[in-house]
Enzyme design. Structure first.
Site, mmCIF file in Angstrom:
data_model
loop_
_atom_site.group_PDB
_atom_site.id
_atom_site.type_symbol
_atom_site.label_atom_id
_atom_site.label_comp_id
_atom_site.label_asym_id
_atom_site.label_seq_id
_atom_site.Cartn_x
_atom_site.Cartn_y
_atom_site.Cartn_z
ATOM 1 N N HIS A 306 0.706 -1.127 0.166
ATOM 2 C CA HIS A 306 -0.341 0.052 0.375
ATOM 3 C C HIS A 306 0.666 1.689 0.015
ATOM 4 O O HIS A 306 2.342 1.043 0.650
ATOM 5 C CB HIS A 306 -1.216 0.314 1.500
ATOM 6 C CG HIS A 306 -2.254 0.829 0.995
ATOM 7 N ND1 HIS A 306 -1.764 2.229 1.079
ATOM 8 C CD2 HIS A 306 -3.411 0.382 1.106
ATOM 9 C CE1 HIS A 306 -2.619 2.759 1.019
ATOM 10 N NE2 HIS A 306 -4.089 1.587 0.545
ATOM 11 N N ASP A 363 -7.765 -5.402 -0.350
ATOM 12 C CA ASP A 363 -8.468 -6.083 -1.203
ATOM 13 C C ASP A 363 -7.828 -7.674 -0.952
ATOM 14 O O ASP A 363 -8.648 -8.318 -1.814
ATOM 15 C CB ASP A 363 -7.749 -5.172 -2.504
ATOM 16 C CG ASP A 363 -8.551 -3.701 -2.835
ATOM 17 O OD1 ASP A 363 -9.923 -4.221 -2.099
ATOM 18 O OD2 ASP A 363 -8.310 -3.143 -3.463
#
Ligand code: CMC
Length: 443
Positions: A306, A363
């Site tokens: 991320h 996700d």
């Protein structure tokens, strides 16, 4: 007392104002730099650029902290629900019971879309991606509500926001129905927001599907955990488009398009496709991880890493537990899910990922849960869009209320050719002049 940072360039020093946020984050305001020193700043991917001040979401990526309006994400996930969180993001505080009833009723009453809009769905090809349909249909809502197009603050703007929050699940579910050649299912006033989405997705004229409470709670949680994430790619897009005073529907449609990419909201779909590839290719998780470490053909471990979190994504922590509960309650056993968990285990013990601080992101587990509850893979990113809607709306409202807002217009460093004279075709290459091609009606 006002604080300044000194910047010296080619012997000249300027004092740049410093802004400190409520959690101690510090920004140096460089907006006068070009006027003062004739230079701009470069920041590829804008990873170190603050584009606004915002009171909506706080993230500390190093500590793995995410808060909506000051409330910790894990506490909200445990105690709240998506619609209440939507209210919190859009209005700034948790609602009273009366305020919530009024808000929820306003949303539920708006889930139906104009009947003319239903015909749009027949015009798209059967295999149209739901994100393409969502982006197009959201933009087209501006044609149905021309009276509220100009509203950027106040009750009319809030009404448009509620409409969008309400209608996106219907739009997404109907795009699925169209792709399957099944008549669309209308929302029901006796069902909640998430239950209505599941009903519109899975009920047919010959079988009404009563939403499973475990599935509905898991989906509510996925929506809640995705509801805002400060200035991410799609939210920045919504703000950027909105900064030109474009209407809300156009701004949100652009946000849907930005979310579609595999490095952003598309990662949950890309994750399942990656798992399917690993199985088709007969690779072990260890062999696939080796390919990633060797950077073969740009392969990345989808659902890992991320831009902001250099620690465990706090949303992933919550969803990891939910994924376990959902799989157990639904009795789902699938090789795809086993591959995902084995891959996670290999990556979490591998120096490549540890050194780069690459942990599972939201996700990774949302993809696993959505797959387990039977949502088609190409719908995953559209589910993310439904969840992110309150954040987009809250950020759009905040931007329009902020007197500091200016049209977003970044600068650049030009690296192309310097001034050169135009050369006519006759003096270029073989000197041939282009001819109009004869038209070919059969082509
Ligand atoms: N798998 C393998 N290597 C990775 C990954 C990954 N998923 N993510 C980053 N790296 C490596 C990258 O190759 C680079 O290595 P090196 O230093 O050797 O060149 C290093 O880590 C730093 O990467 P970066 O590209 O500078 O990181 P970034 O902050 O620009 O990228 C990211 C963030 C999310 C785009 C990236 O981690 C990624 O592509 N992840 C996979 C896609 C994904 O899961 N996206 C969903 C994000 S969560 C949902 C959302 O908020 O949108």
């Amino acid at each position: 007392m006002a604080e300044f940072a000194d910047l010296t360039f080619r012997g000249r020093t300027v004092q740049l104002p410093v802004t400190v946020g409520s959690e101690g984050e510090i920004a140096v305001d460089i907006s006068s730099l070009r006027d003062d020193l004739g230079v701009i700043t470069m920041d590829s991917g804008l990873g170190n650029t603050g584009a606004c001040q915002s009171a909506i979401t706080y993230i500390d990526g190093e500590q793995g902290i995410l808060r909506y309006r000051g409330y910790d994400i894990a506490e909200l996930a445990e105690n709240s629900a998506f619609l209440e969180v939507a209210y919190l993001l859009m209005h700034g505080d948790l609602p009273s019971a009366d305020d919530f009833d009024e808000f929820a009723a306003g949303v539920m009453d708006n889930m139906l879309v104009h009947e003319n809009l239903r015909h749009f769905f027949n015009a798209f090809p059967r295999d149209a991606h739901p994100m393409a349909v969502a982006s197009a249909v959201v933009a087209s809502l501006a044609t149905f509500y021309p009276e509220s197009m100009g509203a950027r603050k106040g009750p009319d703007a809030m009404e448009s926001c509620r409409r969008l929050l309400a209608k996106l699940p219907t739009i997404v579910a109907w795009s699925y129905k169209q792709s399957r050649g099944i008549p669309v299912t209308y929302p029901r006033c006796d069902l909640g927001y998430v239950q209505n989405f599941l009903h519109m997705m899975f009920s047919t004229p010959y079988r009404v599907m009563e939403p499973d409470p475990t599935v509905a709670r898991a989906l509510d949680l996925i929506f809640l955990l995705h509801a805002d994430h400060e200035q991410n790619c799609s939210t920045s897009t919504v703000r950027m488009v909105g900064s030109s005073q474009s209407n809300l529907f156009a701004s949100i449609s652009a946000g849907v398009s930005a979310l579609w990419g595999p490095l952003h909201g598309g990662a949950n779909q890309a994750l399942i496709e990656m798992l399917q590839y690993i199985q088709r290719a007969g690779l072990t998780p260890g062999q696939f991880v080796e390919k990633i470490k060797n950077k073969e053909a740009g392969v990345r471990l989808m659902g890992f890493g991320h831009r902001v979190y250099k620690n465990y994504d706090p949303r992933a922590k919550v969803l990891k537990k939910t994924a376990g509960d959902v799989l157990q309650k639904l009795g789902v056993h699938s090789e795809l899910l086993e591959t995902a968990l084995a891959l996670e285990d290999v990556a979490l013990h591998d120096d490549y990922f540890l050194e780069r601080k690459l942990y599972p992101n939201v996700d990774f587990y949302s993809g696993i849960i959505l797959h387990a509850i039977g949502i088609p893979t190409n719908m995953f990113t559209a589910i993310f869009a439904i969840g992110r809607m309150p954040g987009w709306l809250a950020q759009w409202l905040e931007m329009n209320a902020d007197p500091q807002t200016r049209i977003a217009r970044p600068r650049q460093i030009y690296t192309g050719a310097t001034l050169r004279p135009y050369v006519p075709f006759r003096q270029r290459g073989d000197g041939r002049i282009p001819r109009r091609r004869p038209c070919n009606p059969g082509a």
